[in-house]
Motif scaffolding. Sequence first.
Motif, PDB file in Angstrom:
ATOM      1  N   MET A 287      29.856  20.838 -18.102  1.00  0.00           N
ATOM      2  CA  MET A 287      29.169  19.821 -18.900  1.00  0.00           C
ATOM      3  C   MET A 287      28.120  20.475 -19.800  1.00  0.00           C
ATOM      4  O   MET A 287      27.345  21.305 -19.342  1.00  0.00           O
ATOM      5  CB  MET A 287      28.514  18.785 -17.971  1.00  0.00           C
ATOM      6  CG  MET A 287      28.594  17.379 -18.539  1.00  0.00           C
ATOM      7  SD  MET A 287      28.177  16.116 -17.319  1.00  0.00           S
ATOM      8  CE  MET A 287      26.397  16.198 -17.326  1.00  0.00           C
ATOM      9  N   MET A 288      28.097  20.089 -21.053  1.00  0.00           N
ATOM     10  CA  MET A 288      27.134  20.653 -22.000  1.00  0.00           C
ATOM     11  C   MET A 288      25.803  19.911 -21.897  1.00  0.00           C
ATOM     12  O   MET A 288      25.760  18.692 -21.903  1.00  0.00           O
ATOM     13  CB  MET A 288      27.642  20.523 -23.433  1.00  0.00           C
ATOM     14  CG  MET A 288      28.843  21.406 -23.747  1.00  0.00           C
ATOM     15  SD  MET A 288      28.374  23.128 -24.058  1.00  0.00           S
ATOM     16  CE  MET A 288      27.686  22.988 -25.706  1.00  0.00           C
ATOM     17  N   LYS A 289      24.759  20.680 -21.801  1.00  0.00           N
ATOM     18  CA  LYS A 289      23.437  20.075 -21.758  1.00  0.00           C
ATOM     19  C   LYS A 289      22.782  20.324 -23.113  1.00  0.00           C
ATOM     20  O   LYS A 289      22.729  21.461 -23.574  1.00  0.00           O
ATOM     21  CB  LYS A 289      22.603  20.709 -20.637  1.00  0.00           C
ATOM     22  CG  LYS A 289      21.390  19.909 -20.274  1.00  0.00           C
ATOM     23  CD  LYS A 289      20.751  20.466 -18.989  1.00  0.00           C
ATOM     24  CE  LYS A 289      19.496  19.701 -18.645  1.00  0.00           C
ATOM     25  NZ  LYS A 289      18.314  20.206 -19.356  1.00  0.00           N
ATOM     26  N   GLN A 290      22.304  19.240 -23.731  1.00  0.00           N
ATOM     27  CA  GLN A 290      21.661  19.404 -25.034  1.00  0.00           C
ATOM     28  C   GLN A 290      20.222  19.860 -24.866  1.00  0.00           C
ATOM     29  O   GLN A 290      19.484  19.289 -24.064  1.00  0.00           O
ATOM     30  CB  GLN A 290      21.702  18.092 -25.800  1.00  0.00           C
ATOM     31  CG  GLN A 290      22.534  18.208 -27.064  1.00  0.00           C
ATOM     32  CD  GLN A 290      22.404  16.990 -27.943  1.00  0.00           C
ATOM     33  OE1 GLN A 290      22.234  15.878 -27.457  1.00  0.00           O
ATOM     34  NE2 GLN A 290      22.480  17.200 -29.232  1.00  0.00           N
ATOM     35  N   ASN A 291      19.869  20.865 -25.619  1.00  0.00           N
ATOM     36  CA  ASN A 291      18.488  21.335 -25.566  1.00  0.00           C
ATOM     37  C   ASN A 291      17.576  20.323 -26.252  1.00  0.00           C
ATOM     38  O   ASN A 291      17.891  19.870 -27.341  1.00  0.00           O
ATOM     39  CB  ASN A 291      18.341  22.681 -26.267  1.00  0.00           C
ATOM     40  CG  ASN A 291      18.924  23.804 -25.440  1.00  0.00           C
ATOM     41  OD1 ASN A 291      18.973  23.726 -24.213  1.00  0.00           O
ATOM     42  ND2 ASN A 291      19.387  24.845 -26.103  1.00  0.00           N
TER      43      ASN A 291
END
Length: 87
Positions: free
Chosen positions: A1-5
């Motif tokens: 899962m991509m975590k947005q900065n």
Amino acid sequence: MMKQNPIMRLCISCRKTYDRKDLLKITKDNKQGIVFQKGMGRSAYICKKKNCYSDSKIKKKLQKALKTSFEQEFIEIFEKEIASHNV
Ligand SMILES: [Zn+2]
């Protein structure tokens, strides 16, 4: 899962950086004048710590950051806006 900065911005009062969505954004919009949480133009951010938004010097700091001077009318709007973000 991509975590947005998170996009980090500096609080003009305490000079600490916070996630932009946790800050109150004040913008000197090229067309609309001073607006909150929207607009295009020179912007400044204040965090939601009471020490920051209720600092007696905050209006001076804001005026300096936005390179403008506020009318009394704006100061009243500012105080209402701050109160509405007081959680
Ligand atoms: Zn702050």
